[in-house]
Motif scaffolding. Sequence first.
Motif, PDB file in Angstrom:
ATOM      1  N   ASN A 238     -12.503 -47.083  20.746  1.00 42.43           N
ATOM      2  CA  ASN A 238     -12.243 -46.808  19.330  1.00 42.43           C
ATOM      3  C   ASN A 238     -11.731 -45.383  19.134  1.00 42.43           C
ATOM      4  OD1 ASN A 238     -13.072 -49.362  18.579  1.00 42.43           O
ATOM      5  ND2 ASN A 238     -15.193 -48.744  18.177  1.00 42.43           N
ATOM      6  N   LYS A 239     -12.319 -44.470  19.907  1.00 42.82           N
ATOM      7  CA  LYS A 239     -11.888 -43.074  19.824  1.00 42.82           C
ATOM      8  C   LYS A 239     -10.444 -42.924  20.296  1.00 42.82           C
ATOM      9  CE  LYS A 239     -13.274 -38.435  21.329  1.00 42.82           C
ATOM     10  NZ  LYS A 239     -14.253 -37.664  22.152  1.00 42.82           N
ATOM     11  N   THR A 240     -10.109 -43.627  21.390  1.00 43.00           N
ATOM     12  CA  THR A 240      -8.744 -43.576  21.928  1.00 43.00           C
ATOM     13  C   THR A 240      -7.741 -44.163  20.944  1.00 43.00           C
ATOM     14  OG1 THR A 240      -9.574 -43.755  24.198  1.00 43.00           O
ATOM     15  CG2 THR A 240      -7.276 -44.354  23.830  1.00 43.00           C
ATOM     16  N   VAL A 241      -8.105 -45.300  20.343  1.00 46.53           N
ATOM     17  CA  VAL A 241      -7.216 -45.950  19.373  1.00 46.53           C
ATOM     18  C   VAL A 241      -7.002 -45.064  18.154  1.00 46.53           C
ATOM     19  CG1 VAL A 241      -7.010 -47.898  17.775  1.00 46.53           C
ATOM     20  CG2 VAL A 241      -7.771 -48.286  20.133  1.00 46.53           C
ATOM     21  N   SER A 242      -8.100 -44.467  17.660  1.00 47.14           N
ATOM     22  CA  SER A 242      -7.990 -43.582  16.492  1.00 47.14           C
ATOM     23  C   SER A 242      -7.096 -42.387  16.795  1.00 47.14           C
ATOM     24  CB  SER A 242      -9.379 -43.089  16.073  1.00 47.14           C
ATOM     25  OG  SER A 242     -10.204 -44.170  15.693  1.00 47.14           O
ATOM     26  N   ALA A 243      -7.264 -41.819  18.011  1.00 47.15           N
ATOM     27  CA  ALA A 243      -6.428 -40.676  18.396  1.00 47.15           C
ATOM     28  C   ALA A 243      -4.976 -41.090  18.503  1.00 47.15           C
ATOM     29  CB  ALA A 243      -6.915 -40.112  19.728  1.00 47.15           C
ATOM     30  N   HIS A 277       4.951 -46.699  23.302  1.00 48.18           N
ATOM     31  CA  HIS A 277       3.706 -47.222  23.902  1.00 48.18           C
ATOM     32  C   HIS A 277       2.515 -46.721  23.082  1.00 48.18           C
ATOM     33  CE1 HIS A 277       6.043 -48.398  27.465  1.00 48.18           C
ATOM     34  NE2 HIS A 277       6.619 -47.200  27.386  1.00 48.18           N
ATOM     35  N   GLN A 278       2.358 -47.307  21.899  1.00 47.71           N
ATOM     36  CA  GLN A 278       1.363 -46.789  20.963  1.00 47.71           C
ATOM     37  C   GLN A 278      -0.084 -47.084  21.381  1.00 47.71           C
ATOM     38  OE1 GLN A 278       2.187 -47.800  16.888  1.00 47.71           O
ATOM     39  NE2 GLN A 278       4.329 -47.124  17.006  1.00 47.71           N
ATOM     40  N   ASP A 279      -0.294 -48.089  22.230  1.00 45.65           N
ATOM     41  CA  ASP A 279      -1.656 -48.434  22.646  1.00 45.65           C
ATOM     42  C   ASP A 279      -2.031 -47.873  24.002  1.00 45.65           C
ATOM     43  OD1 ASP A 279      -1.946 -49.931  20.332  1.00 45.65           O
ATOM     44  OD2 ASP A 279      -1.174 -51.759  21.272  1.00 45.65           O
ATOM     45  N   ALA A 280      -1.110 -47.207  24.665  1.00 44.60           N
ATOM     46  CA  ALA A 280      -1.362 -46.736  26.030  1.00 44.60           C
ATOM     47  C   ALA A 280      -2.276 -45.516  26.041  1.00 44.60           C
ATOM     48  CB  ALA A 280      -0.039 -46.404  26.714  1.00 44.60           C
ATOM     49  N   PRO A 281      -3.182 -45.429  27.027  1.00 43.02           N
ATOM     50  CA  PRO A 281      -4.023 -44.234  27.172  1.00 43.02           C
ATOM     51  C   PRO A 281      -3.197 -43.070  27.708  1.00 43.02           C
ATOM     52  CG  PRO A 281      -4.473 -45.776  28.948  1.00 43.02           C
ATOM     53  CD  PRO A 281      -3.549 -46.482  28.004  1.00 43.02           C
ATOM     54  N   LEU A 282      -3.732 -41.855  27.614  1.00 44.85           N
ATOM     55  CA  LEU A 282      -2.992 -40.657  28.001  1.00 44.85           C
ATOM     56  C   LEU A 282      -2.529 -40.699  29.451  1.00 44.85           C
ATOM     57  CD1 LEU A 282      -5.029 -37.825  26.229  1.00 44.85           C
ATOM     58  CD2 LEU A 282      -3.169 -39.257  25.340  1.00 44.85           C
ATOM     59  N   LYS A 283      -3.393 -41.216  30.335  1.00 43.57           N
ATOM     60  CA  LYS A 283      -3.036 -41.245  31.744  1.00 43.57           C
ATOM     61  C   LYS A 283      -1.788 -42.088  31.981  1.00 43.57           C
ATOM     62  CE  LYS A 283      -4.980 -42.242  36.306  1.00 43.57           C
ATOM     63  NZ  LYS A 283      -6.166 -42.741  37.052  1.00 43.57           N
ATOM     64  N   ASP A 284      -1.698 -43.232  31.287  1.00 43.33           N
ATOM     65  CA  ASP A 284      -0.540 -44.106  31.456  1.00 43.33           C
ATOM     66  C   ASP A 284       0.705 -43.505  30.819  1.00 43.33           C
ATOM     67  OD1 ASP A 284      -2.236 -45.791  32.751  1.00 43.33           O
ATOM     68  OD2 ASP A 284      -2.393 -47.260  31.123  1.00 43.33           O
ATOM     69  N   LEU A 285       0.512 -42.798  29.701  1.00 49.24           N
ATOM     70  CA  LEU A 285       1.671 -42.180  29.030  1.00 49.24           C
ATOM     71  C   LEU A 285       2.387 -41.216  29.965  1.00 49.24           C
ATOM     72  CD1 LEU A 285       0.409 -41.371  25.403  1.00 49.24           C
ATOM     73  CD2 LEU A 285       2.061 -43.118  26.099  1.00 49.24           C
ATOM     74  N   GLY A 286       1.619 -40.486  30.730  1.00 44.08           N
ATOM     75  CA  GLY A 286       2.217 -39.505  31.631  1.00 44.08           C
ATOM     76  C   GLY A 286       3.127 -40.120  32.668  1.00 44.08           C
ATOM     77  N   GLN A 287       2.860 -41.394  33.039  1.00 50.53           N
ATOM     78  CA  GLN A 287       3.676 -42.059  34.050  1.00 50.53           C
ATOM     79  C   GLN A 287       5.023 -42.522  33.495  1.00 50.53           C
ATOM     80  OE1 GLN A 287       2.547 -41.989  37.244  1.00 50.53           O
ATOM     81  NE2 GLN A 287       0.963 -40.765  36.207  1.00 50.53           N
ATOM     82  N   TYR A 288       5.124 -42.587  32.155  1.00 48.73           N
ATOM     83  CA  TYR A 288       6.385 -43.013  31.535  1.00 48.73           C
ATOM     84  C   TYR A 288       7.354 -41.840  31.360  1.00 48.73           C
ATOM     85  CZ  TYR A 288       3.706 -47.218  30.357  1.00 48.73           C
ATOM     86  OH  TYR A 288       2.945 -48.360  30.423  1.00 48.73           O
ATOM     87  N   LEU A 289       6.859 -40.628  31.554  1.00 45.05           N
ATOM     88  CA  LEU A 289       7.703 -39.440  31.395  1.00 45.05           C
ATOM     89  C   LEU A 289       8.529 -39.195  32.653  1.00 45.05           C
ATOM     90  CD1 LEU A 289       5.071 -37.089  29.709  1.00 45.05           C
ATOM     91  CD2 LEU A 289       6.940 -38.314  28.575  1.00 45.05           C
ATOM     92  N   ASP A 290       9.612 -38.446  32.475  1.00 43.52           N
ATOM     93  CA  ASP A 290      10.496 -38.120  33.596  1.00 43.52           C
ATOM     94  C   ASP A 290      10.738 -36.607  33.633  1.00 43.52           C
ATOM     95  OD1 ASP A 290      12.184 -38.320  35.732  1.00 43.52           O
ATOM     96  OD2 ASP A 290      13.944 -38.916  34.522  1.00 43.52           O
ATOM     97  N   PRO A 291      10.145 -35.891  34.554  1.00 42.03           N
ATOM     98  CA  PRO A 291       9.257 -36.402  35.606  1.00 42.03           C
ATOM     99  C   PRO A 291       7.862 -36.700  35.067  1.00 42.03           C
ATOM    100  CG  PRO A 291       9.403 -34.040  35.757  1.00 42.03           C
ATOM    101  CD  PRO A 291      10.362 -34.442  34.673  1.00 42.03           C
ATOM    102  N   PRO A 292       7.063 -37.529  35.775  1.00 45.55           N
ATOM    103  CA  PRO A 292       5.711 -37.850  35.315  1.00 45.55           C
ATOM    104  C   PRO A 292       4.836 -36.601  35.267  1.00 45.55           C
ATOM    105  CG  PRO A 292       6.442 -39.377  37.017  1.00 45.55           C
ATOM    106  CD  PRO A 292       7.435 -38.251  37.004  1.00 45.55           C
ATOM    107  N   VAL A 293       3.897 -36.603  34.334  1.00 50.65           N
ATOM    108  CA  VAL A 293       2.935 -35.510  34.224  1.00 50.65           C
ATOM    109  C   VAL A 293       1.530 -36.093  34.156  1.00 50.65           C
ATOM    110  CG1 VAL A 293       4.581 -34.003  33.040  1.00 50.65           C
ATOM    111  CG2 VAL A 293       3.033 -35.451  31.700  1.00 50.65           C
ATOM    112  N   GLY A 294       0.536 -35.250  34.412  1.00 46.61           N
ATOM    113  CA  GLY A 294      -0.852 -35.698  34.383  1.00 46.61           C
ATOM    114  C   GLY A 294      -1.400 -35.812  32.969  1.00 46.61           C
ATOM    115  N   LYS A 295      -2.642 -36.240  32.902  1.00 41.23           N
ATOM    116  CA  LYS A 295      -3.311 -36.442  31.612  1.00 41.23           C
ATOM    117  C   LYS A 295      -3.395 -35.155  30.812  1.00 41.23           C
ATOM    118  CE  LYS A 295      -7.662 -38.145  29.659  1.00 41.23           C
ATOM    119  NZ  LYS A 295      -9.005 -38.727  30.000  1.00 41.23           N
ATOM    120  N   SER A 296      -3.701 -34.041  31.496  1.00 43.61           N
ATOM    121  CA  SER A 296      -3.817 -32.764  30.786  1.00 43.61           C
ATOM    122  C   SER A 296      -2.464 -32.325  30.229  1.00 43.61           C
ATOM    123  CB  SER A 296      -4.380 -31.691  31.723  1.00 43.61           C
ATOM    124  OG  SER A 296      -3.513 -31.498  32.834  1.00 43.61           O
TER     125      SER A 296
END
Length: 321
Positions: A238-243, A277-296
């Motif tokens: 719920n916290k992730t979705v709200s964020a 990717h509105q439902d994706a968690p931060l970790k997954d979002l980073g993999q969609y970037l070019d170049p990929p970045v970490g969660k932080s």
Amino acid sequence: MSFSLQIKEELTDHRTSARHCQIAELAAIISSCGCFSVRQDRRLFLVLQSENRLVIRRAEKLIRRAFHVVSQVSVLGNGDWKKGRLYTLAILDNEAVNRILKSVKYLSETGVLRELDLPVNGLLLNHACCRRAFLRGAFLSTGSVSDPHKSYHFEVVCANREKAEQIQEVIGTFDIEAKIVLRKKSYVVYVKEGDSISALFSVMEAPQGMMELENIRILREISGSVNRSVNCETANLNKTVSAAVEQVRDIERIRDTIGLESLPEPLYQMAMVRLEHQDAPLKDLGQYLDPPVGKSGVNHRLRKLKSIADELTPSESEETE
């Protein structure tokens, strides 16, 4: 069969070989549900009465083993099926009654009767094995235990505070804490912790009941742990979705005011990925970037976007419209 009755069945079938333990257990039963009287010829008779057949069955067995006396057992209906039956054990032989009452310390050697309202004579409880037997008799007579699937509650009902304090003290000798509460006109000795009740079953020598209680406790703890884990995961989700919803709202505000094209390339790319990717968690979002970045790194860019969105005033939004 209720869990309480199951424990009492096991205690009723327990074999107590030592005579002093048999006497201590019988003393507890007589103290709880016995009465004696002196007839005109000064001969004594002893009667035990209970709505629980197991109490009378146990008392009959103890008297037969300890004193080789055969009791008269009867069952009386009281005319009200809701109240059940009254089981009675009677000993009318004066010599047998004298021997029994002297052994349980309710009759002195000089023939003086001790009031049944008084606690059991402490001389009968000098040994740990006798205290175990005493607790067994007290629980059989007026005790009960709740269904452990629902709650943990063990209690023994006493006619007065002195008897309740004696049972509390005896339980305490086994390093188990018991409390006393006044309920209507009775004093109730109770234990509520599951581990303490399990220890009491061990003290009273009801191993089968103790094992069943332990199994139920383990299952309840596992179930509770699973529920806590699910609740924690749900809260985090719920916290992730709200964020995520807030992040999308910030990006849309930037888009609708100054436009996403005005953003630096890393933030522009981050904004587009989050919108896609509105439902994706931060970790997954980073993999969609070019170049990929970490969660932080993702979190850092989203905070930058939020800061930009917060700086946009309503007037800027209106001018864009």
